[in-house]
Design a protein around this motif. Structure first.
Motif, PDB file in Angstrom:
ATOM      1  N   VAL A 106       0.895  -1.134   0.065  1.00  0.00           N
ATOM      2  CA  VAL A 106      -0.036   0.184  -0.096  1.00  0.00           C
ATOM      3  C   VAL A 106       0.923   1.281   0.090  1.00  0.00           C
ATOM      4  O   VAL A 106       2.071   1.402   0.829  1.00  0.00           O
ATOM      5  N   ILE A 107       0.626   2.198  -0.954  1.00  0.00           N
ATOM      6  CA  ILE A 107       1.502   3.215  -0.870  1.00  0.00           C
ATOM      7  C   ILE A 107       0.440   4.636  -0.910  1.00  0.00           C
ATOM      8  O   ILE A 107      -0.682   4.589  -1.468  1.00  0.00           O
ATOM      9  N   ASP A 108       0.827   5.601  -0.303  1.00  0.00           N
ATOM     10  CA  ASP A 108       0.376   6.965  -0.281  1.00  0.00           C
ATOM     11  C   ASP A 108       0.547   7.764  -1.447  1.00  0.00           C
ATOM     12  O   ASP A 108       1.714   7.875  -1.751  1.00  0.00           O
ATOM     13  N   CYS A 109      -0.382   8.031  -2.066  1.00  0.00           N
ATOM     14  CA  CYS A 109      -0.241   8.722  -3.379  1.00  0.00           C
ATOM     15  C   CYS A 109       0.523  10.054  -3.446  1.00  0.00           C
ATOM     16  O   CYS A 109       1.371  10.510  -4.472  1.00  0.00           O
ATOM     17  N   ALA A 110       0.536  10.708  -2.168  1.00  0.00           N
ATOM     18  CA  ALA A 110       1.245  11.971  -2.109  1.00  0.00           C
ATOM     19  C   ALA A 110       2.557  11.716  -1.598  1.00  0.00           C
ATOM     20  O   ALA A 110       3.434  12.642  -1.943  1.00  0.00           O
ATOM     21  N   LYS A 137      -5.355   6.906  -1.155  1.00  0.00           N
ATOM     22  CA  LYS A 137      -5.447   8.136  -1.053  1.00  0.00           C
ATOM     23  C   LYS A 137      -5.831   9.228  -1.927  1.00  0.00           C
ATOM     24  O   LYS A 137      -5.369  10.258  -1.847  1.00  0.00           O
ATOM     25  N   LEU A 138      -6.380   8.603  -3.054  1.00  0.00           N
ATOM     26  CA  LEU A 138      -6.730   9.246  -4.240  1.00  0.00           C
ATOM     27  C   LEU A 138      -7.742  10.293  -3.933  1.00  0.00           C
ATOM     28  O   LEU A 138      -7.779  11.277  -4.845  1.00  0.00           O
ATOM     29  N   ASP A 139      -8.275  10.445  -2.946  1.00  0.00           N
ATOM     30  CA  ASP A 139      -9.460  11.338  -2.352  1.00  0.00           C
ATOM     31  C   ASP A 139      -8.633  12.529  -2.310  1.00  0.00           C
ATOM     32  O   ASP A 139      -9.365  13.854  -2.026  1.00  0.00           O
ATOM     33  N   ARG A 140      -7.206  12.506  -1.980  1.00  0.00           N
ATOM     34  CA  ARG A 140      -6.309  14.026  -1.727  1.00  0.00           C
ATOM     35  C   ARG A 140      -5.511  14.048  -2.922  1.00  0.00           C
ATOM     36  O   ARG A 140      -5.294  13.345  -3.767  1.00  0.00           O
ATOM     37  N   GLN A 159       8.399  -4.048 -12.423  1.00  0.00           N
ATOM     38  CA  GLN A 159       7.589  -3.702 -13.604  1.00  0.00           C
ATOM     39  C   GLN A 159       6.148  -3.461 -13.230  1.00  0.00           C
ATOM     40  O   GLN A 159       5.527  -4.376 -12.156  1.00  0.00           O
ATOM     41  N   CYS A 160       5.409  -2.337 -13.503  1.00  0.00           N
ATOM     42  CA  CYS A 160       4.009  -2.124 -13.038  1.00  0.00           C
ATOM     43  C   CYS A 160       3.147  -2.398 -14.263  1.00  0.00           C
ATOM     44  O   CYS A 160       3.433  -2.002 -15.440  1.00  0.00           O
ATOM     45  N   ALA A 161       1.922  -3.144 -13.932  1.00  0.00           N
ATOM     46  CA  ALA A 161       0.962  -3.170 -14.900  1.00  0.00           C
ATOM     47  C   ALA A 161      -0.202  -2.585 -14.348  1.00  0.00           C
ATOM     48  O   ALA A 161      -0.993  -3.185 -13.733  1.00  0.00           O
ATOM     49  N   PRO A 162      -0.645  -1.478 -14.651  1.00  0.00           N
ATOM     50  CA  PRO A 162      -1.827  -0.872 -13.941  1.00  0.00           C
ATOM     51  C   PRO A 162      -2.982  -1.646 -14.324  1.00  0.00           C
ATOM     52  O   PRO A 162      -3.415  -1.978 -15.672  1.00  0.00           O
ATOM     53  N   ILE A 163      -3.754  -2.045 -13.341  1.00  0.00           N
ATOM     54  CA  ILE A 163      -5.198  -2.518 -13.610  1.00  0.00           C
ATOM     55  C   ILE A 163      -6.329  -1.766 -13.693  1.00  0.00           C
ATOM     56  O   ILE A 163      -7.115  -1.745 -14.330  1.00  0.00           O
ATOM     57  N   THR A 164      -6.203  -0.779 -12.628  1.00  0.00           N
ATOM     58  CA  THR A 164      -7.106   0.421 -12.712  1.00  0.00           C
ATOM     59  C   THR A 164      -6.408   1.833 -12.626  1.00  0.00           C
ATOM     60  O   THR A 164      -5.248   1.775 -12.445  1.00  0.00           O
ATOM     61  N   TRP A 165      -6.897   2.599 -13.360  1.00  0.00           N
ATOM     62  CA  TRP A 165      -6.287   4.083 -13.666  1.00  0.00           C
ATOM     63  C   TRP A 165      -7.021   5.269 -13.274  1.00  0.00           C
ATOM     64  O   TRP A 165      -8.487   5.209 -13.369  1.00  0.00           O
ATOM     65  N   PRO A 166      -6.657   6.262 -12.497  1.00  0.00           N
ATOM     66  CA  PRO A 166      -7.749   7.057 -11.996  1.00  0.00           C
ATOM     67  C   PRO A 166      -8.311   8.142 -12.700  1.00  0.00           C
ATOM     68  O   PRO A 166      -7.427   8.357 -13.805  1.00  0.00           O
ATOM     69  N   ILE A 167      -9.382   8.545 -12.759  1.00  0.00           N
ATOM     70  CA  ILE A 167     -10.025   9.879 -13.282  1.00  0.00           C
ATOM     71  C   ILE A 167      -9.828  10.846 -12.597  1.00  0.00           C
ATOM     72  O   ILE A 167     -10.498  10.978 -11.731  1.00  0.00           O
ATOM     73  N   GLY A 168      -8.836  11.536 -12.621  1.00  0.00           N
ATOM     74  CA  GLY A 168      -8.565  12.844 -11.656  1.00  0.00           C
ATOM     75  C   GLY A 168      -8.053  12.340 -10.433  1.00  0.00           C
ATOM     76  O   GLY A 168      -7.966  11.093 -10.105  1.00  0.00           O
ATOM     77  N   MET A 169      -7.901  13.365  -9.365  1.00  0.00           N
ATOM     78  CA  MET A 169      -7.505  12.944  -7.963  1.00  0.00           C
ATOM     79  C   MET A 169      -8.197  14.154  -7.069  1.00  0.00           C
ATOM     80  O   MET A 169      -8.530  15.164  -7.763  1.00  0.00           O
ATOM     81  N   GLY A 170      -8.019  13.854  -5.707  1.00  0.00           N
ATOM     82  CA  GLY A 170      -8.415  14.816  -4.778  1.00  0.00           C
ATOM     83  C   GLY A 170      -9.978  15.234  -5.255  1.00  0.00           C
ATOM     84  O   GLY A 170     -10.480  14.423  -5.439  1.00  0.00           O
ATOM     85  N   LYS A 171     -10.146  16.455  -5.013  1.00  0.00           N
ATOM     86  CA  LYS A 171     -11.466  16.932  -5.529  1.00  0.00           C
ATOM     87  C   LYS A 171     -11.994  16.611  -6.654  1.00  0.00           C
ATOM     88  O   LYS A 171     -12.998  16.533  -7.067  1.00  0.00           O
ATOM     89  N   ARG A 172     -11.065  16.459  -7.747  1.00  0.00           N
ATOM     90  CA  ARG A 172     -11.434  16.304  -9.107  1.00  0.00           C
ATOM     91  C   ARG A 172     -11.461  14.443  -9.478  1.00  0.00           C
ATOM     92  O   ARG A 172     -11.600  14.213 -10.503  1.00  0.00           O
ATOM     93  N   LEU A 173     -11.423  13.867  -8.255  1.00  0.00           N
ATOM     94  CA  LEU A 173     -11.433  12.436  -8.221  1.00  0.00           C
ATOM     95  C   LEU A 173     -13.096  12.129  -9.149  1.00  0.00           C
ATOM     96  O   LEU A 173     -13.893  12.287  -8.251  1.00  0.00           O
ATOM     97  N   LYS A 174     -12.947  11.263 -10.088  1.00  0.00           N
ATOM     98  CA  LYS A 174     -14.205  10.946 -10.603  1.00  0.00           C
ATOM     99  C   LYS A 174     -14.552   9.494 -10.636  1.00  0.00           C
ATOM    100  O   LYS A 174     -15.862   8.865 -10.814  1.00  0.00           O
ATOM    101  N   ILE A 254     -10.105   4.595   2.623  1.00  0.00           N
ATOM    102  CA  ILE A 254     -11.083   5.095   3.605  1.00  0.00           C
ATOM    103  C   ILE A 254     -12.555   5.350   2.843  1.00  0.00           C
ATOM    104  O   ILE A 254     -13.486   5.035   3.669  1.00  0.00           O
ATOM    105  N   ASN A 255     -12.603   5.493   1.848  1.00  0.00           N
ATOM    106  CA  ASN A 255     -13.946   5.638   1.150  1.00  0.00           C
ATOM    107  C   ASN A 255     -14.509   4.452   0.340  1.00  0.00           C
ATOM    108  O   ASN A 255     -15.422   4.548  -0.503  1.00  0.00           O
ATOM    109  N   ASN A 256     -13.398   3.299   0.649  1.00  0.00           N
ATOM    110  CA  ASN A 256     -13.863   1.985   0.182  1.00  0.00           C
ATOM    111  C   ASN A 256     -13.878   2.005  -1.319  1.00  0.00           C
ATOM    112  O   ASN A 256     -14.434   1.281  -2.014  1.00  0.00           O
TER     113      ASN A 256
END
Ligand code: G4P
Length: 524
Positions: A106-110, A137-140, A159-174, A254-256
């Motif tokens: 688990v890694i903190d995105c900030a 902590k993508l909500d930040r 090597q990293c294989a992204p399985i999910t990818w965020p749409i925005g982050m912090g307040k812009r997280l969609k 924290i937001n599940n």
């Protein structure tokens, strides 16, 4: 039919504060092992000052339930092993990692990749443990996702294989886009406990995405995904199992949010219980006879009864309640009538346990960390690390009449493996060795609360300890006679050389070539 094939045994590795406790709780919620958030007592203990640590540890109770948690998810039974985050407890963590088949980082995105994560990753690499990654902590606001992927690849050399990818982050997280399922999971703060509660859009090209994000943002996101696909690795199951590639998920524990896709992929791709090495051969889980090894001891789980629980990972066969197993270290056969299993908040008596499962065995000091158990075959599982103490202190009693209780306390607490206890041959000193300085405070605190002994730990003239042995009895006798002042007996009755300096140790090694000096007891 129940078998080891549906077991998945793993641990979470992270730097303190990245969200391990929160993640554990969400996993238990999804697994139905707990019903409400807040049930998992925080182990934030890990990152606080000593005094806070102790107060919290006390409040929490010395609870075993957070050491091993078993819960069902889909067709699997998951065993999640907890690891303390505080660096002064790292030996415990390293040993726990020998009992798992995979890990979740688990890694903190900030903050990105932090120091403890690097260390723990090195340990995982020793056994090529496959690793899932959750960027939390993508909500930040945090670092750019692509930057985080780069950091994991370069700093951790995987090597990293992204399985999910965020749409925005912090307040812009969609939301997040799921590469393998080609679906978008929309984010709504606090509403993502179960998938059906969050809106899902099927297909990146769906017009629904334009409607949900606005066409401009949707178009930008589609471009971004194309770029990411071109620049990153595709998920490859074999490469993951070989520890060379990690699937990466983004979310907010924290937001599940983003946890369910992680868990779904985990039960699909994480390895089943793996074979384990012994001194003589490899033990595979499908073998009929039951074997296992002890990777952790916890003393005084019930202080009233002074019991100790040894945590054993089952490596092959099936463990059944009441079974007789031989401890190959002592050669003694042990009937195990009341082994425990650990289901989230409760400990229950176990009927059957399969490879990958962890059972708890009550004992009174007859089992040590690293002991192997079999149905009779002489096997010793290898790779359970033992650590050489780096700090030494002499225990000083406030009440001299409590010497017996002090000795007993030091002996029993040292069985947990975080400290080691030495009795010099020619003095009445009681010396404790540890790796982290916090251990002395913890022992002092526990001596007072569990043994009613007030003791202080003061500096002592020992810099390093080496265990000594020799094939040549005469040489050993001579060595002992001439070095009594530097020799001590450890908790298991082994002879140890306590050197006041590295130079002193080197001289002793040169002067007595027939004596073997061991850094840990593993090679004795
Ligand atoms: P740890 O076990 O790895 O040390 O981390 P833990 O889960 O205790 O989380 C550390 C802090 O990060 C906690 O806040 C927790 O609430 C917060 N956190 C965890 N996941 C997320 C997330 O997805 N988003 C955000 N914004 N925060 C998250 P705290 O202030 O230390 O404790 P608390 O008062 O919230 O309990």
């Amino acid at each position: 039919m129940e078998s080891f094939k549906n077991r998945r045994t793993f641990a979470i590795i992270s730097h303190p504060d990245a969200g391990k406790t929160t993640m554990t709780e969400k996993l238990l919620l999804f697994g139905g092992a707990i019903q409400v958030a807040g049930a998992v007592k925080s182990r934030k203990t890990d990152k606080h000052a000593t005094s806070d640590w102790m107060a919290m540890e006390q409040e929490r109770g010395i609870s075993v339930t957070s050491s091993v948690m078993q819960f069902p998810y889909k067709e699997r039974v998951i065993n999640l092993l907890d690891t303390p985050g505080h660096a002064d407890f790292s030996e415990d963590t390293y040993r726990t990692l020998t009992a798992v088949d995979s890990a979740l980082m688990v890694i903190d995105c900030a903050k990105g990749v932090e120091e403890r994560t690097i260390k723990l990753m090195e340990v995982c690499r020793l056994r090529t443990t496959p690793i899932f990654t959750f960027i939390n902590k993508l909500d930040r606001e945090g670092k750019e996702p692509i930057e985080l992927i780069d950091e994991v690849e370069n700093v951790l050399n995987i090597q990293c294989a992204p399985i999910t990818w965020p749409i925005g982050m912090g307040k812009r997280l969609k939301g997040v886009y799921h590469f393998l399922n080609d679906e978008i999971l929309l984010y709504e703060s606090g509403k993502n406990y179960e998938k059906q509660q969050a809106r899902t859009i099927q297909g990146l090209d769906s017009a629904e995405l334009d409607e949900a994000l606005g066409s401009e943002l949707a178009a930008e996101f589609r471009d971004e995904i194309e770029l990411v696909q071109g620049a990153s690795h595709e998920f490859d199951h074999q490469e993951y199992l070989a520890g060379k590639l990690t699937p990466v998920f983004f979310g907010s524990a924290i937001n599940n949010f983003g946890v369910e896709p992680l868990l779904d992929a985990f039960v699909k791709f994480a390895p089943e219980p793996q074979p384990r090495e012994t001194l003589s051969r490899v033990v595979v889980p499908g073998e009929p006879n039951c074997t296992g090894f002890v990777f952790k001891i916890q003393a005084n789980m019930d202080p009233k009864h002074r019991d100790r629980v040894a945590f054993m990972r089952i490596c092959s066969g099936v463990f059944e309640q009441g079974m007789k197993l031989t401890n190959t270290h002592t050669g003694k056969e042990l009937k195990i009538p009341s082994a425990l299993t650990f289901i989230a908040e409760s400990r229950e008596s176990v009927d059957k346990a399969f490879p990958g499962d962890i059972i708890g065995i009550h004992n009174h000091g007859t089992i040590s960390i690293g002991d192997s158990f079999t149905e009779g075959e002489d096997l010793t599982f290898t790779g359970i690390p033992s650590f050489a103490p780096e700090l030494f202190r002499r225990a000083r009693l406030k009440d001299p009449l409590k010497l017996k209780a002090l000795q007993k306390g030091l002996e029993q607490l040292s069985e947990e493996g975080a400290t080691q206890f030495f009795r010099p041959l020619i003095s009445n000193d009681l010396i404790l060795g540890a790796i982290g300085v916090l251990q002395f405070d913890v022992v002092a605190h526990r001596l007072q609360h569990e043994y009613n002994v007030k003791a202080l730990f003061e500096p002592v003239d020992t810099r390093i300890a080496y265990w000594v042995s020799s094939e040549d009895d005469k040489a050993m006798k001579q060595f002992k006679n001439r070095n009594e002042a530097n020799l001590a007996i450890d908790g298991h009755g082994h002879l140890v050389y306590l050197a006041p300096s590295m130079v002193n140790l080197q001289l002793a090694q040169e002067r007595y070539p027939d004596i073997v000096f061991h850094k840990t007891t593993e090679t004795l």
